[in-house]
Design a protein around this motif. Structure first.
Motif, short mmCIF file in Angstrom:
data_model
loop_
_atom_site.label_atom_id
_atom_site.label_comp_id
_atom_site.label_asym_id
_atom_site.label_seq_id
_atom_site.Cartn_x
_atom_site.Cartn_y
_atom_site.Cartn_z
N GLY A 75 4.28 -1.60 -0.53
CA GLY A 75 3.10 -1.05 0.13
C GLY A 75 2.86 0.42 -0.15
N HIS A 76 3.02 0.84 -1.41
CA HIS A 76 2.79 2.23 -1.77
C HIS A 76 1.75 2.31 -2.89
CE1 HIS A 76 6.74 2.59 0.23
NE2 HIS A 76 6.28 3.77 0.61
N MET A 77 0.82 3.22 -2.74
CA MET A 77 -0.19 3.44 -3.77
C MET A 77 0.46 4.17 -4.94
SD MET A 77 -2.66 2.15 -1.91
CE MET A 77 -4.31 2.63 -2.36
N PHE A 125 -5.00 5.73 1.19
CA PHE A 125 -5.77 4.53 1.53
C PHE A 125 -6.64 4.73 2.77
CE2 PHE A 125 -6.19 0.49 3.83
CZ PHE A 125 -6.88 -0.24 2.87
N GLN A 126 -6.16 5.50 3.75
CA GLN A 126 -6.91 5.67 5.00
C GLN A 126 -8.25 6.36 4.81
OE1 GLN A 126 -3.70 5.85 4.71
NE2 GLN A 126 -2.60 5.39 6.58
N THR A 127 -8.46 7.00 3.66
CA THR A 127 -9.77 7.60 3.41
C THR A 127 -10.86 6.54 3.26
OG1 THR A 127 -9.33 7.69 1.02
CG2 THR A 127 -8.79 9.65 2.32
N ILE A 128 -10.49 5.26 3.28
CA ILE A 128 -11.47 4.19 3.20
C ILE A 128 -12.45 4.25 4.37
CG2 ILE A 128 -10.14 2.47 4.50
CD1 ILE A 128 -11.08 0.38 2.46
N TYR A 167 0.47 -2.74 2.10
CA TYR A 167 0.30 -1.52 2.89
C TYR A 167 -0.48 -1.81 4.17
CZ TYR A 167 -0.91 3.29 4.06
OH TYR A 167 -1.06 4.49 4.72
N VAL A 168 -1.57 -2.54 4.04
CA VAL A 168 -2.38 -2.88 5.21
C VAL A 168 -1.59 -3.78 6.15
CG1 VAL A 168 -4.46 -4.08 5.97
CG2 VAL A 168 -4.54 -2.61 3.95
#
Length: 523
Positions: free
Chosen positions: A73-75, A214-217, A269-270
């Motif tokens: 779960g890592h970008m 990712f949270q910048t989505i 990740y989600v």
């Protein structure tokens, strides 16, 4: 000379702002060593350098995992960029970790200038030259900006991308189709196409930000909601295409190459965060981030910015994304201050412009201009007092210097990290040691047999060096270690920097312990 300088400032404000912003950031790049938080080093630098050296520090890659491999779960985009950079530097012969991090910070300093330049441009569109200059100057010299701008924080690295997305969104929202009649049909179509290209470009930058953090989505989600509320379905479509494209190309392709299936890391990740919403144990009230915004820019300026932002929800295409971002982070249990960093610069721009325009038109404030001038003198005086020491602060100094000492030592085959005082041994930043695969075993409970722990690893990779975290009760602790490992020899001491000592004074939960290095005496 002063008149020429004033004329130059008026003629080239963006150039001057860039220069003013670059100076403290370059100072921070060369003099503010170490790392700020766990994630900005161990999830980026350690991972990338270990890949270059043929190891996998975090066991992220499937071919290095034991049993049935699964994503963690890592970008991978941001660590992957550092992997490419470190590979290139090794080819050129740049091997010293301290100098590598200097140049990493220099690159991040340059990247962060986008925030200042774009912030000025957005403020200029929303207000006037005077307000835009003050806004840009604040983004350039806020006390926390140079220090955080040179860190490997994905929250800060994604902020310039969101600012660029906001800039193109603002241009797209101002672009209107003009003309009527058959004679102007071609101009209408060209203007519409240009309008959609602006929204598509804004989407591209927002999509790139998602690949970093990712949270910048939630930012593009807010943009889409604003466009739908305005019933602008065509521009919403082009913006969405722009967002999705870099996610598919980067995240999808990387996962396809590593795992054979696209988007598995993002999916994990989600899933993990939904199943473990308070995985760091740092939780607080829903209004925590509002209080943070009310204080981060130094009151009373921060209160004015907060008032201005919520007083004027315009332009909606920029304002609503920040509200959506703030709302979802406020209701999510896991709260850390740095999670809000991606939107802090844009929040300031919108709030400050709205406040200044309201203040200049308000009758009461027109009669009390000296009051606001005095408030700004207080704000900037305190800001400078904080800016100067923070810009040259060495974060996690004792941990970095302990590993640097080990790099210069010969014959270190493994580490015992002895922290029986606070029972929470810190991770050693192996990047500065330059050694992977050697044991680094934490020892936090002296009721456990230390000799058994040491003997778990067979020669030549058996621990022969001990890092004592803190110097309390050293006689008893050293005796306990010597009984298990044999006579020990003192090798050095790494002390915490000023920043860590201040943070410990403000909150004792922040460690500032010295690290004493002892090595097993050779026979």
């Amino acid at each position: 000379m002063l008149s020429r300088l004033a004329a130059s400032l008026q003629r080239y404000p963006l150039t001057w702002l860039t220069f003013i912003a670059a100076v403290p950031r370059l100072v921070a790049a060369f003099f503010s060593g170490g790392y700020f938080a766990q994630d900005d080093h161990f999830l980026v630098i350690e991972a990338a350098q270990s890949w270059v050296d043929g190891y996998d520090y975090n066991d992220w890659l499937p071919w290095n995992q034991h049993g049935f491999p699964k994503p963690t779960g890592h970008m991978m985009v941001y660590p992957g960029l550092h992997y490419c950079l470190f590979r290139l530097w090794r080819w050129f012969g740049l091997l010293d970790p301290a100098w590598k991090m200097v140049w990493v910070r220099v690159l991040h300093a340059g990247w962060s200038l986008i925030i200042v330049r774009t912030g000025y441009r957005i403020a200029l569109r929303l207000s006037n030259e005077r307000i835009a200059w003050r806004c840009g100057l604040s983004l350039a010299l806020f006390f926390f900006m140079p220090f955080l701008s040179v860190r490997n924080l994905v929250e800060m690295v994604s902020a310039p991308l969101l600012m660029m997305s906001a800039w193109w969104l603002l241009r797209g929202s101002e672009n209107r189709i003009v003309g009527s009649g058959s004679g102007s049909r071609q101009n209408v179509l060209l203007t519409a196409a240009a309008n959609w290209r602006l929204l598509f470009t804004a989407g591209l930058f927002a999509g790139l930000a998602i690949n970093i953090r990712f949270q910048t989505i939630f930012f593009p989600a807010g943009v889409g909601l604003a466009l739908l509320l305005q019933r602008d379905f065509q521009r919403a479509l082009f913006f969405t295409i722009g967002v999705v494209l870099p996610v598919i190309v980067l995240q999808g392709t990387i996962d396809l190459f590593i795992w054979g299936t696209p988007f598995v890391e993002m999916t994990e990740y989600v899933r993990y965060n939904l199943m473990n919403p308070d995985n760091t144990g740092i939780t607080s009230h829903w209004y925590n981030y509002v209080l943070l915004l009310a204080g981060v820019f130094i009151p009373p300026l921060s209160l004015a910015v907060l008032f201005g932002f919520f007083r004027r929800p315009k332009p909606l295409v920029l304002w609503l994304p920040l509200v959506v971002f703030l709302f979802f982070h406020s209701i999510f249990p896991n709260k850390q201050e740095r999670f809000l960093l991606p939107i802090v610069p844009l929040f300031f721009v919108l709030g400050y412009c709205a406040w200044e325009q309201w203040r200049e038109q308000n009758v009461w404030w027109q009669r009390h201009t000296r009051l606001w001038r005095g408030a700004m003198v207080w704000t900037w005086t305190l800001n400078v007092l904080l800016l100067v020491p923070l810009t040259v602060s060495y974060s996690k100094r004792e941990r970095v210097e302990a590993m640097t000492m080990l790099r210069a030592m010969k014959g270190v085959t493994g580490l015992i990290i002895e922290d029986t005082m606070e029972h929470d041994a810190p991770l050693p930043p192996l990047f500065y040691w330059g050694t992977w695969g050697h044991p680094q075993d934490p020892y936090t409970d002296n009721s456990i047999d230390l000799k058994t722990l040491v003997d778990l690893n067979k020669p030549p990779f058996r621990a022969n060096t001990v890092l004592f975290i803190g110097n309390e009760h050293m006689v008893e602790r050293l005796h306990h270690v010597s009984v298990a490992m044999g006579p020990m020899e003192y090798m050095g001491c790494a002390r915490p920097g000023l920043l860590d000592r201040i943070l410990h004074w403000l909150n004792p939960l922040n460690r500032d312990a010295v690290i004493l290095i002892f090595k097993k005496r050779s026979c």
